[in-house]
Design an enzyme around this catalytic site. Structure first.
Site, short mmCIF file in Angstrom:
data_model
loop_
_atom_site.label_atom_id
_atom_site.label_comp_id
_atom_site.label_asym_id
_atom_site.label_seq_id
_atom_site.Cartn_x
_atom_site.Cartn_y
_atom_site.Cartn_z
N GLY A 72 -12.39 -47.13 75.32
CA GLY A 72 -12.44 -46.94 73.88
C GLY A 72 -11.15 -46.36 73.33
N ASN A 150 -20.18 -39.88 67.20
CA ASN A 150 -20.46 -39.40 68.55
C ASN A 150 -21.09 -38.02 68.58
OD1 ASN A 150 -17.60 -39.26 67.64
ND2 ASN A 150 -17.46 -37.73 69.24
N GLN A 178 -20.08 -45.67 70.53
CA GLN A 178 -21.39 -45.05 70.68
C GLN A 178 -22.54 -46.01 70.37
OE1 GLN A 178 -22.34 -42.00 71.79
NE2 GLN A 178 -20.25 -41.32 72.17
N SER A 197 -16.72 -49.40 74.83
CA SER A 197 -16.37 -48.77 76.09
C SER A 197 -17.47 -48.96 77.13
CB SER A 197 -16.14 -47.27 75.82
OG SER A 197 -16.00 -46.57 77.04
N HIS A 199 -18.41 -47.13 79.81
CA HIS A 199 -19.21 -46.03 80.37
C HIS A 199 -20.23 -45.45 79.40
CE1 HIS A 199 -17.12 -42.34 78.72
NE2 HIS A 199 -16.20 -43.24 78.46
N THR A 235 -2.45 -56.67 85.40
CA THR A 235 -3.39 -57.40 86.24
C THR A 235 -4.81 -56.95 85.93
OG1 THR A 235 -1.70 -57.54 87.94
CG2 THR A 235 -3.98 -57.92 88.65
N CYS A 323 -12.19 -25.91 71.90
CA CYS A 323 -11.43 -24.68 72.16
C CYS A 323 -9.98 -24.93 71.80
CB CYS A 323 -11.56 -24.31 73.63
SG CYS A 323 -10.81 -22.73 73.99
N1 PLP Z 1 -14.79 -43.37 70.46
C1 PLP Z 1 -15.96 -42.72 70.49
C2 PLP Z 1 -16.84 -42.71 69.28
C3 PLP Z 1 -16.36 -42.05 71.65
O1 PLP Z 1 -17.53 -41.39 71.68
C4 PLP Z 1 -15.50 -42.09 72.78
C5 PLP Z 1 -15.84 -41.35 74.02
O2 PLP Z 1 -16.39 -40.28 73.98
C6 PLP Z 1 -14.30 -42.80 72.69
C7 PLP Z 1 -13.98 -43.43 71.51
C8 PLP Z 1 -13.36 -42.89 73.85
O3 PLP Z 1 -13.82 -43.85 74.77
P1 PLP Z 1 -13.27 -43.87 76.27
O4 PLP Z 1 -13.86 -42.67 76.94
O5 PLP Z 1 -13.76 -45.15 76.84
O6 PLP Z 1 -11.79 -43.83 76.19
#
Ligand code: PLP
Length: 376
Positions: A72, A150, A178, A197, A199, A235, A323
């Protein structure tokens, strides 16, 4: 030791075993470079092409509109930096509640004298569409508003914003990291660029995609070989690409049942917390929201301390504050929603997943209620 309860699916999701299986078989059997002309290369190219179809299907896009990236963050950077490079005098409008991958990139562009505007947000966590509309002009080169936030999980009025942009021919991007895999995300008649993204949807880390509508252009963020039309060289990370494709396919099949499951449990969680903690604060719209998100505060209980105590009780969750130079700063998302810093510093984000159980929810309710009762 009792089982851990994972309530931080917005941070990352555990990989689906089916995804892992696909990745394992690709990693062990498909070693050809996807750019090579011989059979091994062609086999690898087929894997990339198939995954591209799977990602495109989730978004209702065409396969050739999908570019694989490292995640992302890269997809977001590519769009913001790419547009800034293409039209350095054009104004970039981003919402005030974007993830740092957009927010910090936009700030960096502003430091390089690209005009940038941060758009205000309503108290319920949605971008103020009126203010956005008022800011639209010929000078605008891009509008970037996330699909779902998020921290609060609040779903943004993407359809409405997209039609305002389309009527004026202004390109629009959405960070849907998200949202993808959890709620329906459809690029037809909406956005021109979209980030996702792996994960966040039970796929691998370090892989993501950028959707770029046919006819729209971006200069590359990275320079190198001719992979992905030279627009995103390097690649191809074959097993991660295959894993992302599989995760998208699974998400599409199970989206509705997963969302319904999470919604029932989130409502149980909210009702239970409200019953035990009468002064509980909930942040953001409860109707326009991802089904698995609950962002709450127990007033007077700092999130740092609550999260630590939850961890000791076997519960993993997160907060929204950051922080900075040794002191805690309230989340920019809650600040943009007009939440007082003292309350924003108490926010904890509980995010459910497809495998969250009722027993886990009940345990979270009882632990949080007990901790709230121990407040000084
Ligand atoms: N954008 C949003 C809204 C996210 O919640 C996150 C990850 O927490 C990202 C972008 C970043 O994605 P990545 O961890 O794949 O770089």
């Amino acid at each position: 030791m009792c089982d851990r309860i994972y309530m931080d699916h917005a941070a990352t999701t555990p990989m689906d075993p089916e995804v892992l299986e696909v990745m394992r078989s690709v990693a062990s059997a498909r070693y050809g470079n996807a750019s090579s002309v011989y059979l091994e290369g062609r086999k690898s190219r087929e894997i990339v092409a198939h995954a591209r179809e799977q990602v495109a299907a989730l978004l209702h896009a065409q396969a050739e509109e999908i570019y694989f990236t490292s995640g992302g963050t890269e997809s977001d950077n590519w769009v913001i930096q790419g547009i800034a490079k293409k039209s350095p005098r054009g104004r970039i409008l981003v919402s005030a509640i974007e993830h740092p991958a957009i927010r910090r990139t936009a700030m960096a562009m502003a430091e390089a004298d690209v005009p940038v505007t941060f758009l205000p947000t309503l108290a319920d966590g949605r971008v103020a569409v009126d203010a956005l509309e008022a800011a639209l002009s010929e000078a605008v080169s891009l509008v970037s508003v996330m699909w779902a936030n998020n921290e609060t999980g609040v779903l943004q009025p993407i359809g409405e914003i997209a039609s305002l942009c389309r009527a004026r021919g202004i390109p629009m991007h959405s960070d849907a990291v998200q949202a993808c895999g959890t709620v329906a995300v459809d690029v037809r008649d909406t956005v021109d660029y979209l980030s996702l993204s792996g994960h966040k949807l039970y796929g691998p880390r370090g892989i993501g995609a950028l959707y770029m509508r046919k006819g729209r252009e971006l200069p590359p963020l990275l320079y190198g070989g001719h992979q992905q039309d030279g627009l995103r060289p390097g690649t191809e990370n074959l097993q991660a690409i295959a894993g992302l494709g599989k995760a998208c396919e699974i998400a599409q099949i199970h989206m509705e049942e997963r969302a319904a499951h999470m919604l029932v449990l989130r409502e149980r969680l909210l009702a239970g917390l409200r019953a035990g903690i009468p002064d509980l604060c909930v942040f953001g719209s409860l109707t326009s929201r991802l089904p698995g998100n609950l962002a709450v505060a127990i007033p007077g209980l700092r999130s740092e301390s609550l999260l630590l105590q939850l961890d000791l009780e076997g519960i993993a969750a997160s907060g929204g504050s950051a922080c900075n130079s040794g002191s805690m700063e309230p989340s920019h998302v809650l600040t943009a929603m007009g939440i007082a810093p003292s309350l924003a510093l108490d926010m904890v984000r509980l995010t459910l997943g497809k495998d969250t159980t009722q027993e886990e929810i009940d345990r979270v309710i009882s632990v949080m209620t007990a901790l709230a009762g121990q407040r000084a």
